[in-house]
Motif scaffolding. Structure first.
Motif, mmCIF file in Angstrom:
data_model
loop_
_atom_site.group_PDB
_atom_site.id
_atom_site.type_symbol
_atom_site.label_atom_id
_atom_site.label_comp_id
_atom_site.label_asym_id
_atom_site.label_seq_id
_atom_site.Cartn_x
_atom_site.Cartn_y
_atom_site.Cartn_z
ATOM 1 N N ASP A 204 0.811 -1.214 0.000
ATOM 2 C CA ASP A 204 0.000 0.000 0.000
ATOM 3 C C ASP A 204 0.845 1.264 0.000
ATOM 4 O O ASP A 204 0.455 2.275 -0.564
ATOM 5 C CB ASP A 204 -0.910 0.016 1.234
ATOM 6 C CG ASP A 204 -2.097 -0.906 1.063
ATOM 7 O OD1 ASP A 204 -2.175 -1.547 0.003
ATOM 8 O OD2 ASP A 204 -2.938 -0.971 1.972
ATOM 9 N N TYR A 205 2.022 1.209 0.650
ATOM 10 C CA TYR A 205 2.766 2.463 0.748
ATOM 11 C C TYR A 205 3.351 2.893 -0.581
ATOM 12 O O TYR A 205 3.639 4.081 -0.774
ATOM 13 C CB TYR A 205 3.838 2.418 1.844
ATOM 14 C CG TYR A 205 4.825 1.290 1.765
ATOM 15 C CD1 TYR A 205 4.740 0.226 2.658
ATOM 16 C CD2 TYR A 205 5.859 1.281 0.845
ATOM 17 C CE1 TYR A 205 5.644 -0.816 2.633
ATOM 18 C CE2 TYR A 205 6.768 0.244 0.805
ATOM 19 C CZ TYR A 205 6.657 -0.800 1.701
ATOM 20 O OH TYR A 205 7.552 -1.825 1.654
ATOM 21 N N ARG A 207 1.566 2.623 -3.303
ATOM 22 C CA ARG A 207 0.403 3.313 -3.839
ATOM 23 C C ARG A 207 0.293 4.710 -3.225
ATOM 24 O O ARG A 207 -0.019 5.676 -3.914
ATOM 25 C CB ARG A 207 -0.860 2.496 -3.539
ATOM 26 C CG ARG A 207 -2.081 3.000 -4.274
ATOM 27 C CD ARG A 207 -3.268 2.114 -4.040
ATOM 28 N NE ARG A 207 -3.641 2.099 -2.621
ATOM 29 C CZ ARG A 207 -4.647 1.369 -2.139
ATOM 30 N NH1 ARG A 207 -5.338 0.595 -2.934
ATOM 31 N NH2 ARG A 207 -4.920 1.396 -0.856
ATOM 32 N N THR A 208 0.587 4.803 -1.917
ATOM 33 C CA THR A 208 0.559 6.116 -1.273
ATOM 34 C C THR A 208 1.564 7.047 -1.927
ATOM 35 O O THR A 208 1.262 8.207 -2.200
ATOM 36 C CB THR A 208 0.904 5.990 0.223
ATOM 37 O OG1 THR A 208 0.081 4.989 0.793
ATOM 38 C CG2 THR A 208 0.685 7.289 0.941
ATOM 39 N N MET B 390 -5.724 11.500 -1.767
ATOM 40 C CA MET B 390 -6.462 10.337 -1.291
ATOM 41 C C MET B 390 -6.007 9.942 0.112
ATOM 42 O O MET B 390 -4.821 9.964 0.426
ATOM 43 C CB MET B 390 -6.197 9.198 -2.276
ATOM 44 C CG MET B 390 -7.144 8.052 -2.117
ATOM 45 S SD MET B 390 -7.521 7.317 -3.709
ATOM 46 C CE MET B 390 -8.700 6.102 -3.171
ATOM 47 N N PHE B 392 -6.138 6.630 2.595
ATOM 48 C CA PHE B 392 -6.429 5.202 2.474
ATOM 49 C C PHE B 392 -6.923 4.618 3.791
ATOM 50 O O PHE B 392 -6.752 5.195 4.859
ATOM 51 C CB PHE B 392 -5.183 4.451 2.002
ATOM 52 C CG PHE B 392 -4.740 4.865 0.631
ATOM 53 C CD1 PHE B 392 -5.399 4.390 -0.484
ATOM 54 C CD2 PHE B 392 -3.686 5.741 0.461
ATOM 55 C CE1 PHE B 392 -5.006 4.783 -1.753
ATOM 56 C CE2 PHE B 392 -3.279 6.134 -0.802
ATOM 57 C CZ PHE B 392 -3.941 5.657 -1.908
ATOM 58 N N ASP B 394 -6.094 1.646 5.520
ATOM 59 C CA ASP B 394 -5.212 1.042 6.508
ATOM 60 C C ASP B 394 -3.912 1.842 6.572
ATOM 61 O O ASP B 394 -2.976 1.585 5.838
ATOM 62 C CB ASP B 394 -4.948 -0.412 6.087
ATOM 63 C CG ASP B 394 -4.117 -1.153 7.100
ATOM 64 O OD1 ASP B 394 -3.753 -0.541 8.124
ATOM 65 O OD2 ASP B 394 -3.830 -2.335 6.871
ATOM 66 N N ALA B 397 -0.476 0.160 6.785
ATOM 67 C CA ALA B 397 0.111 -0.388 5.568
ATOM 68 C C ALA B 397 0.420 0.707 4.558
ATOM 69 O O ALA B 397 1.311 0.559 3.735
ATOM 70 C CB ALA B 397 -0.841 -1.410 4.944
ATOM 71 N N ALA B 398 -0.310 1.810 4.637
ATOM 72 C CA ALA B 398 -0.169 2.838 3.610
ATOM 73 C C ALA B 398 1.008 3.773 3.872
ATOM 74 O O ALA B 398 1.354 4.576 3.021
ATOM 75 C CB ALA B 398 -1.463 3.641 3.494
ATOM 76 N N LEU B 399 1.600 3.692 5.062
ATOM 77 C CA LEU B 399 2.790 4.501 5.323
ATOM 78 C C LEU B 399 4.021 3.609 5.201
ATOM 79 O O LEU B 399 4.006 2.448 5.623
ATOM 80 C CB LEU B 399 2.712 5.109 6.727
ATOM 81 C CG LEU B 399 1.623 6.169 6.922
ATOM 82 C CD1 LEU B 399 1.480 6.531 8.392
ATOM 83 C CD2 LEU B 399 1.931 7.411 6.100
ATOM 84 N N MET B 460 -1.532 10.162 7.889
ATOM 85 C CA MET B 460 -1.991 9.859 6.527
ATOM 86 C C MET B 460 -2.804 11.034 5.983
ATOM 87 O O MET B 460 -2.653 11.426 4.821
ATOM 88 C CB MET B 460 -2.865 8.595 6.633
ATOM 89 C CG MET B 460 -3.404 8.076 5.343
ATOM 90 S SD MET B 460 -2.192 7.112 4.471
ATOM 91 C CE MET B 460 -2.100 8.057 2.979
ATOM 92 N N VAL B 463 -0.565 13.913 5.036
ATOM 93 C CA VAL B 463 0.029 13.699 3.712
ATOM 94 C C VAL B 463 -0.963 14.126 2.634
ATOM 95 O O VAL B 463 -0.615 14.810 1.674
ATOM 96 C CB VAL B 463 0.423 12.211 3.528
ATOM 97 C CG1 VAL B 463 0.737 11.923 2.068
ATOM 98 C CG2 VAL B 463 1.605 11.859 4.412
#
Lengths: 308, 618, 337
Positions: A204-205, A207-208, B390, B392, B394, B397-399, B460, B463
């Motif tokens: 996911d990161y 995608r971030t 955007m 996200f 979770d 997981a997104a960082l 998040m 960001v």
């Protein structure tokens, strides 16, 4: 924990060598099929300290290990530690050179293959990685000698010249054994990099990072490769550890007078002090390398803390 | 048959052929392996000796096949023995843990402290060379590998609920191990097996090559290479044949192992590189030149957009409008296509999916109209994180776990602005403070795992709003959070809305109550289609689609004696009903519903429903 | 809603505590981490007790201890008068027929490699519920009971949706004819429209089979709908317990009130909720605050709260609260922070 493992390994090797049938004194004194003189054997046993009870031999041995004295070779009486100090750097040299070559080429190659996953380039890279991984080093070594030394006559087939005597020749002689070891290591690193990059690309990161509007290269550098390197370096460390005792064949093929080749001779002759000394050196290095891998991991990955 | 299964056929067939050949060695019409023919030593290939003769004039082909028999016997034999012992150790250690683990897995792992070849060397020299000492050495060598793999798999399976269910049912532990755990750890075990066969062959041939393995005159590939080396200049082919046989066989088993792994591990199927990283593929789309947007244009207007994977439509003709300052909730259950719709607005759809129709007109800061669905990667990248951003679901997981929070926020700013050094740092801290992270100077230097779940979601959000976006897409931003933390984050969104009145927001969620708290308008999706839309208060007060009505009734809030459940389940995208997609579960459905998809109806200004019977719903 | 039944309770937990000592580093000292502390609870036949609280409050650990899957560090857990920690392995396995569990994750709770029928039959065979010849018909009966076709027995879990799997899990739990069921977040992973199906099923079973049920959830709406008695947990301790209509109607503990205020509603108020939203986050169980565990986030906290853990004192019939400033408060007369 690491020290405990080393202790276990040394003990196991010591016991293995002492509990199995076969008398080293007899082996040393016998020539071909001629049996040795029993008196001479007895005298030699006494001299080698083999008549003492096992536990005493073990304690003497452990005391020696702690003071850095690994005993003297049965065969020529030279201190084992000297032989190890002489030969270990040669083995490490091959391994280091191979690791540098393999990492330098393997990581970019694996990353490229991952980006092009399921494409033609990926198929070619993956096949060559599988192929070189599947070819035993002595086969590669023999074929390499056949091609580069015998047919093309570009490089010497094997041997060793100390760096201090002739640096150029030393490096020339190093090239084939290091290249041979590097080939299989390269395959491991390439495959691992490919798998690791593919895995990170799904995270996911990444995608971030794209969602931030970052261009392609910063994402690749800061987010993908940086994270993908962690498992690759772990594998490299473990592979290097395996290689410390695993260059036997390469040293044999190229007549490289390293530590592993020396071990084969020592095992053959049942030279206890030498075998135990070498095995201990290798396992200490092995355990030490694993520690280094942990430390490097902790430096790269903030989630792992050293202090715990 | 799936692609990964098909890829198993080639290495599987070759492996089977190799095994069959060496098994049939005694009945094949081969020359005697020990029959010497000194006058014809080093003779090349001939009709009688297809691959030529060796240094004693013996037939190379026969020696090759019999040599393979010895190698494979040792490799497969030790792989099997090691598998049986190692699996038993790993199962026991992984299931019972504690002392049992120490005695089984940890004890076996001591062997791993010795480099493999060294260990094999030790065992073989102690016991003498020969076939059985080799089998023993390799069994000892590989047992810990199996023990480790099975141990890890057992630990993983052991924690799963179906094993706990067996325990709570009072099933005997040994029965659980054999009946429930063993079948579930078989896939990694199979992979390990083919890996070990290949690896054992390498070590066996290496030892034979050193003269410490198979004893001459028994033929073996390692031995053949050893003797061929001496005659390399006279007969190089003698080196080539056994080398090819050895490398080829090992390669076959390695390939088998690789493909087995991808066939057994469904996760690997999704891994297919990344199209966005390939420079040229981005040119696939041709962007239309931006045109001046009308003055009263909404921020975003999605018209009839469809998203498909190959020929399977996951989102069908979705329309949605977001005006500046408006929060639109996109609500639906799993599989409704709400998240895909959000992702498509930032060009972040997974590689296998693409927008197949419709448009998504977005009005930029400069007042131009661009179609987000048709922009190329570079075009949408310029908007992403700057104008459209955007949040996200979770955040953990997104960082990125290895970068500091501050760096990750700074990166978002730097992607679109030339801000560096002190000024950048100040802005980062300011942003973190703005989203309610306590002690932002210190937190900026923290790694994601050092923050709590709520703070990570705040980071998040920092960001996402770093460049004051005009359109914020939040994909289930509170779903993974506890109620009290969820309330805090919803409050933060409300605060952001107040402070940036021009910002439009798409809030993707499955929770109707959250919709009621945060949104101005709501769009309800079902099975990839929009079924109803309108102002939140009106829709919740008087839903005009049976699905919306049923969803509201199934929330256990009203104090009803019995909840209203919707029968059945969401249809799979492969088998969508021909007419109204909700018809099979709908209490109002008639023949008309199953025959034709309903058209859009307008029960009131600003409201849309797709139902033939909307007037009867409430 | 009925008052607590007068029959002897089936399940009795007496000041249960569970410590998971965590070691920091190889040579570091082990730290105590109490997941559950001093929890006493009784459940009678036909009664559904709901446990609510946020992640890390110890509700799942409590559920596992009440099932005998995990042994308490302190206190005793008894079922039908028998102390679970005193039972031998075979005795425990025999008793476990009467206690069953339904799990949260519909994808992890069924063995992907075995047919539905085989998995439901496991319990029947292990405890000889029916003669071997009747296992098939019994499986069919169980499937029908949870509203699934009998043909489901031959199929494997991947052929079913989340809601259907959860029904299968319920059928499996029912196969041993239990008296007590622990349902750990059984509907949290399901879509809203499917949740209602499973909630209704559990409600019917509890009534028809006169089961004792422990229902663990973080969803206040579901708990309120299904349960007769509510237990609210925070950081391993019970902070409030009592009849559902009392705990939800006029919550006495500030945490219960905060939890209710934080739960989004289809009919939100005028937006003045803002003041009632809790500040801060859950403290780490490894390092809990002194005194009342909630005081660091409590709007009513004062100095006295830090000195000692408040007792669980009655504020009404069958209604206890762990707070020195406790008092039933209805939504209308909310005390300003």
């Amino acid at each position: 924990m690491a020290l405990f493992l080393v202790w276990i390994v040394v003990t196991v090797v010591f016991l293995l060598l002492h509990l199995i049938p076969g008398d080293p004194a007899e082996l040393l004194l016998s020539q071909g099929n001629v049996a040795a003189d029993p008196k001479a054997v007895a005298a030699l046993r006494e001299q080698m300290g083999l008549n003492a009870p096992l536990w005493q031999q073990y304690l003497d041995h452990m005391a020696g290990v702690l003071t850095g004295d690994l005993g003297a070779s049965f065969r020529d009486g030279a201190p084992v530690i000297e032989q190890i100090a002489l030969r270990l750097p040669r083995t490490l040299e091959v391994i280091l050179a191979a690791s540098l070559i393999a990492t330098g080429i393997g990581v970019p190659l694996g990353t490229y293959a991952a980006i092009r996953a399921d494409g033609k380039a990926d198929a070619v890279i993956s096949f060559f990685a599988s192929a070189s991984l599947s070819t035993p080093v002595f086969v590669v070594g023999s074929v390499v000698i056949l091609i580069f030394a015998q047919k093309l006559q570009w490089l010497p087939a094997g041997g060793f010249t100390p760096f201090s005597e002739d640096p150029l020749e030393h490096l020339q002689l190093l090239l084939l054994p290091a290249g041979t070891v590097a080939l299989s290591l390269l395959a491991v690193i390439t495959r691992m990099s490919r798998a690791s990059v593919l895995e990170v690309l799904q995270r996911d990161y990444v995608r971030t990072a794209r969602a931030k509007g970052l261009p392609r290269n910063p994402i690749l550098r800061r987010h993908v490769v940086r994270n993908a390197l962690i498992p690759v370096l772990t594998v490299l460390g473990l592979e290097m550890g395996t290689l410390i005792g695993g260059t036997v064949l390469v040293e044999f093929v190229f007549n490289w007078p390293g530590l592993s080749g020396y071990l084969v001779a020592a095992v053959d002759a049942r030279d206890y002090p030498e075998v135990v000394g070498i095995v201990m050196t290798i396992s200490v290095l092995f355990v030490f390398l694993n520690l280094v891998v942990d430390v490097v991991n902790a430096l790269l990955d903030p989630r792992i803390s050293l202090v715990r | 048959m799936s692609r990964s299964t098909r890829k198993l056929i080639l290495p599987g067939t070759i492996a089977a052929l190799i095994v069959a050949t060496v098994l049939l060695a005694p009945v094949l019409p081969l020359q005697d392996v020990r029959g010497m023919d000194i006058p014809n030593r080093f003779a090349g290939p001939s009709a009688a000796h297809w691959l030529g003769q060796d240094d004693f004039g013996r037939d190379v082909l026969a020696r090759l096949i019999w040599g393979g028999r010895a190698s494979l016997f040792i490799a497969v034999g030790s792989a099997l023995f090691a598998a049986i012992i190692g699996t038993a150790l790993g199962l026991l250690g992984g299931y019972f843990r504690g002392v049992v683990e120490l005695l089984t897995v940890r004890a076996a792992e001591i062997i791993l402290c010795l480099p493999p070849l060294l260990l094999a060397l030790l065992v073989v020299t102690i016991l003498g060379a020969g076939t059985w000492p080799l089998v023993l050495a390799l069994t000892i060598l590989y047992t810990p590998n199996y023990a480790r793999v099975v141990y890890a798999a057992t630990q993983q399976v052991r924690g799963l609920d179906f094993v706990t269910a067996q325990r709570s049912m009072g099933t005997h532990p040994l029965k659980i191990l054999v009946r429930t755990i063993l079948p579930n750890v078989l896939p990694p075990l199979l992979v390990q097996m083919s890996l070990v066969v290949a690896s054992a062959m390498v070590i066996e041939s290496g030892l034979s090559f050193l003269g410490l393995g198979v004893v001459p005159p028994t033929p073996s590939w390692g031995l053949m290479i050893r003797s061929a080396r001496g005659a390399m200049e006279v007969a190089p082919l003698l080196l080539v044949w056994p080398s090819l046989a050895l490398a080829g066989t090992i390669l076959t088993f390695n390939l088998l192992c690789d493909r087995l792994q991808s066939a057994l591990d469904p996760r690997a199927v999704t891994a297919g590189g990344a199209l966005w990283l390939r420079p040229r593929s981005a040119a696939a789309k041709t962007p239309a030149a931006p045109v001046e947007a009308p003055a009263d244009a909404p921020l975003l207007e999605i018209r009839d957009m469809s998203i498909a994977v190959r020929d399977m439509e996951l989102v069908r003709r979705v329309s949605l409008t977001v005006r500046p300052g408006e929060t639109v909730a996109l609500v639906g259950e799993s599989g409704s296509g709400k998240t895909l719709t959000g992702l498509a607005m930032t060009g972040l759809l997974p590689d296998t999916l693409r927008v197949t129709g419709g448009s998504a007109l977005y009005t930029t800061r400069e007042g131009k109209a661009v179609d987000l669905a048709k922009l190329d990667e570079e075009g949408i990248r310029a908007l992403r994180g700057d104008e459209v951003s955007m949040v996200f679901q979770d955040a953990a997981a997104a960082l990125n776990p290895v970068l500091r929070i501050g760096e990750q926020v700074a990166e978002a700013i730097r992607a679109h602005h030339d801000l560096e050094g002190e000024a950048l740092q100040t802005r980062v801290v300011e942003l973190l403070r703005h989203v309610g992270i306590p002690d932002p100077e210190r937190r900026a230097r923290a790694y994601p795992h050092e923050l709590s779940g709520g703070q990570r979601q705040r980071a998040m959000i920092a960001v996402a709003v770093a460049n004051n976006p005009r359109l914020l897409i939040a994909d289930e931003p509170t779903t993974a959070l506890d109620p009290t933390i969820q309330a805090q984050i919803l409050q933060l969104f409300a605060q952001l809305k107040r402070e940036t009145p021009g910002m439009g927001m798409i809030f993707v969620t499955h929770d109707l109550a959250v919709v009621a708290e945060i949104a101005d308008r709501v769009t309800v999706m079902y099975a990839g289609e929009v079924v109803e839309e309108g102002p939140v208060a009106e829709v919740f007060e008087r839903p005009r689609h049976p699905y919306t009505a049923a969803l509201i009734a199934s929330v256990p809030e009203g104090g009803a004696e019995r909840l209203t459940a919707i029968p059945g389940s969401v249809p799979s995208p492969r088998q969508m009903p021909a007419g109204c997609r909700f018809a099979p579960r709908c209490a109002f459905a008639t023949e008309r519903c199953t025959a034709h998809p309903p058209t859009a109806e307008h029960p009131a200004p600003g409201r849309v429903t797709r139902c033939f019977h909307w007037e009867n719903v409430t | 809603m009925t008052e607590a039944p007068s029959t002897a309770p089936l399940v009795v937990a007496e000041s249960l505590g569970r410590n998971f000592p965590t070691r920091h580093g190889l040579l570091g000292r082990a730290h105590d981490v109490w997941a559950v502390r001093d929890v006493s609870l009784t459940i009678a036949k036909g009664e559904t007790v709901g446990i609510v609280g946020e992640s890390g409050c110890g509700k799942s650990t409590l559920g596992r201890m009440m099932m005998g899957l995990d042994l308490p560090t302190t206190g005793t857990m008894s079922f039908d008068g028998r102390d679970l920690s005193a039972l031998s392995g075979p005795e425990m396995r025999k008793l476990s027929r009467r206690m069953q569990m339904v799990f949260q994750d519909p994808f992890g709770s069924l063995d992907p490699r075995r047919t539905i029928g085989a998995q439901i039959a496991d319990g029947l065979r292990t405890h000889n519920i029916v003669p071997a010849s009747e296992v098939k018909t019994e499986v069919a009966r169980l499937l029908e009971q949870v509203g699934l076709p009998t043909s489901a027995a031959q199929r494997r879990p991947h052929e079913f949706s989340g809601g259907q799997r959860q029904r299968i899990a319920v059928a499996r739990a029912l196969s041993t004819r239990p008296d007590f069921i622990v349902a750990d977040e059984p509907v949290s992973a399901l879509d809203v429209s499917i949740q209602a199906q499973v909630v209704n099923l559990l409600e019917d079973l509890r009534r028809d089979l006169d089961l004792a049920m422990l229902f663990i959830s973080h969803d206040l709406h579901v708990v309120r709908h299904l349960c007769t008695r509510i237990v609210v947990m925070y950081l391993g301790r019970i902070v409030e317990e009592g009849p559902a209509e009392k705990v939800f109607g006029s919550p006495a503990h500030p945490y219960t009130r905060a939890l209710l205020a934080a739960t989004p509603s289809l009919h939100p108020g005028d937006g003045s909720d803002g003041d009632r939203i809790l500040k801060g986050e859950l403290p780490s169980p490894a390092n809990p605050p002194s005194g009342c565990p909630f005081r660091t986030r409590c709007p009513l906290a004062e100095e006295a709260c830090a000195s000692a853990v408040p007792g669980l004192d009655p504020v009404g019939k069958h209604w206890n609260v762990r707070c020195i400033k406790a008092g039933p408060v209805t939504a209308a007369q909310e005390v300003p922070a």
